[in-house]
Design a protein around this motif. Sequence first.
Motif, PDB file in Angstrom:
ATOM      1  N   ASP A  45     -23.732 -15.204 -30.624  1.00  0.00           N
ATOM      2  CA  ASP A  45     -22.887 -14.987 -29.454  1.00  0.00           C
ATOM      3  C   ASP A  45     -22.714 -16.337 -28.771  1.00  0.00           C
ATOM      4  O   ASP A  45     -23.703 -16.978 -28.390  1.00  0.00           O
ATOM      5  N   ILE A  46     -21.463 -16.780 -28.603  1.00  0.00           N
ATOM      6  CA  ILE A  46     -21.186 -18.104 -28.044  1.00  0.00           C
ATOM      7  C   ILE A  46     -20.220 -17.954 -26.878  1.00  0.00           C
ATOM      8  O   ILE A  46     -19.125 -17.409 -27.034  1.00  0.00           O
ATOM      9  N   ALA A  47     -20.625 -18.440 -25.707  1.00  0.00           N
ATOM     10  CA  ALA A  47     -19.767 -18.441 -24.520  1.00  0.00           C
ATOM     11  C   ALA A  47     -19.626 -19.878 -24.027  1.00  0.00           C
ATOM     12  O   ALA A  47     -20.610 -20.623 -23.983  1.00  0.00           O
ATOM     13  N   THR A  48     -18.403 -20.278 -23.668  1.00  0.00           N
ATOM     14  CA  THR A  48     -18.144 -21.646 -23.237  1.00  0.00           C
ATOM     15  C   THR A  48     -17.251 -21.642 -22.003  1.00  0.00           C
ATOM     16  O   THR A  48     -16.281 -20.889 -21.935  1.00  0.00           O
ATOM     17  N   GLY A  49     -17.607 -22.468 -21.025  1.00  0.00           N
ATOM     18  CA  GLY A  49     -16.781 -22.682 -19.842  1.00  0.00           C
ATOM     19  C   GLY A  49     -16.352 -24.139 -19.769  1.00  0.00           C
ATOM     20  O   GLY A  49     -17.145 -25.036 -20.073  1.00  0.00           O
ATOM     21  N   ARG A  50     -15.084 -24.394 -19.370  1.00  0.00           N
ATOM     22  CA  ARG A  50     -14.536 -25.750 -19.363  1.00  0.00           C
ATOM     23  C   ARG A  50     -13.757 -26.027 -18.076  1.00  0.00           C
ATOM     24  O   ARG A  50     -13.111 -25.126 -17.533  1.00  0.00           O
ATOM     25  N   LEU A  51     -13.809 -27.276 -17.651  1.00  0.00           N
ATOM     26  CA  LEU A  51     -12.962 -27.778 -16.578  1.00  0.00           C
ATOM     27  C   LEU A  51     -12.221 -28.981 -17.139  1.00  0.00           C
ATOM     28  O   LEU A  51     -12.849 -29.983 -17.496  1.00  0.00           O
ATOM     29  N   GLY A  52     -10.905 -28.874 -17.244  1.00  0.00           N
ATOM     30  CA  GLY A  52     -10.121 -29.925 -17.887  1.00  0.00           C
ATOM     31  C   GLY A  52      -9.254 -30.686 -16.910  1.00  0.00           C
ATOM     32  O   GLY A  52      -8.748 -30.128 -15.930  1.00  0.00           O
ATOM     33  N   PHE A  53      -9.086 -31.980 -17.174  1.00  0.00           N
ATOM     34  CA  PHE A  53      -8.222 -32.858 -16.390  1.00  0.00           C
ATOM     35  C   PHE A  53      -7.082 -33.318 -17.289  1.00  0.00           C
ATOM     36  O   PHE A  53      -7.317 -33.910 -18.342  1.00  0.00           O
ATOM     37  N   ILE A  54      -5.847 -33.034 -16.875  1.00  0.00           N
ATOM     38  CA  ILE A  54      -4.666 -33.330 -17.672  1.00  0.00           C
ATOM     39  C   ILE A  54      -4.115 -34.700 -17.267  1.00  0.00           C
ATOM     40  O   ILE A  54      -3.963 -34.991 -16.086  1.00  0.00           O
ATOM     41  N   PHE A  55      -3.836 -35.543 -18.262  1.00  0.00           N
ATOM     42  CA  PHE A  55      -3.256 -36.857 -17.989  1.00  0.00           C
ATOM     43  C   PHE A  55      -2.279 -37.192 -19.120  1.00  0.00           C
ATOM     44  O   PHE A  55      -2.208 -36.499 -20.130  1.00  0.00           O
ATOM     45  N   GLY A  56      -1.535 -38.261 -18.956  1.00  0.00           N
ATOM     46  CA  GLY A  56      -0.603 -38.674 -19.992  1.00  0.00           C
ATOM     47  C   GLY A  56       0.429 -37.622 -20.298  1.00  0.00           C
ATOM     48  O   GLY A  56       0.898 -37.507 -21.428  1.00  0.00           O
ATOM     49  N   GLN A  57       0.812 -36.836 -19.301  1.00  0.00           N
ATOM     50  CA  GLN A  57       1.701 -35.706 -19.537  1.00  0.00           C
ATOM     51  C   GLN A  57       3.159 -36.124 -19.348  1.00  0.00           C
ATOM     52  O   GLN A  57       3.510 -36.773 -18.381  1.00  0.00           O
ATOM     53  N   ASP A  58       4.004 -35.766 -20.303  1.00  0.00           N
ATOM     54  CA  ASP A  58       5.442 -35.899 -20.121  1.00  0.00           C
ATOM     55  C   ASP A  58       6.086 -34.569 -20.502  1.00  0.00           C
ATOM     56  O   ASP A  58       5.414 -33.534 -20.511  1.00  0.00           O
ATOM     57  N   GLU A  59       7.346 -34.564 -20.855  1.00  0.00           N
ATOM     58  CA  GLU A  59       8.048 -33.310 -21.089  1.00  0.00           C
ATOM     59  C   GLU A  59       7.435 -32.494 -22.220  1.00  0.00           C
ATOM     60  O   GLU A  59       7.354 -31.274 -22.135  1.00  0.00           O
TER      61      GLU A  59
END
Length: 198
Positions: A82-96
């Motif tokens: 049983d595997i549970a994962t929590g993440r907090l992500g930061f988005i960068f380098g984003q274009d269209e």
Amino acid sequence: MKIKSLVIATTLALGATATTAMAETPSFSYIEGRYVEMDEAETTFDGYEAEVSGRLGNYMFISGSYGETSGNWSELGNVDLDIATGRLGFIFGQDERVAAYVGPQVSYIQSTYGLGSDGDWELGDDSTTDWGAFAGVRAMILPRVEINGEVSYIDFERESLTSYTAGTRIYLTPNLAATGQLRMGDLDGFAVGLNYSF
């Protein structure tokens, strides 16, 4: 002649507009279900995963996933993971059409040894929770096709777990996509599923 040209030009323009609407930046707000198969040593595990992700403003997202897999590790019984994962992500380098991201994660793994969830006995179990990091890139290469790649690292007490994934999402509708993923590293395998973005 002029009316025919105007109709053709308008039709092409509307078609191009509809195509462009499908080619937006990959969504970080979605739910996804996957069938998973992975190998460790001489044991093959298979099962399912479910993931929920939501965008927090323009530059962050939070996600959580849970999976259950099982495999035959000897003639006497199975091991269930049983595997549970929590993440907090930061988005960068984003274009269209492209978005890169990075962030911390925490994972919980419970291993149960015995006959498995359908058996009458359990030999024992073990669980651990630890922190790590992840980073990836997602890109719309065609109006209905996304490719993505990611590296993930968790520093567990007894051993670290590093994985690399390469995948695709093929949009059947503006919100529903079929997904495929190749997984490499400490656990090799693949996943296929459905994704609904909102």
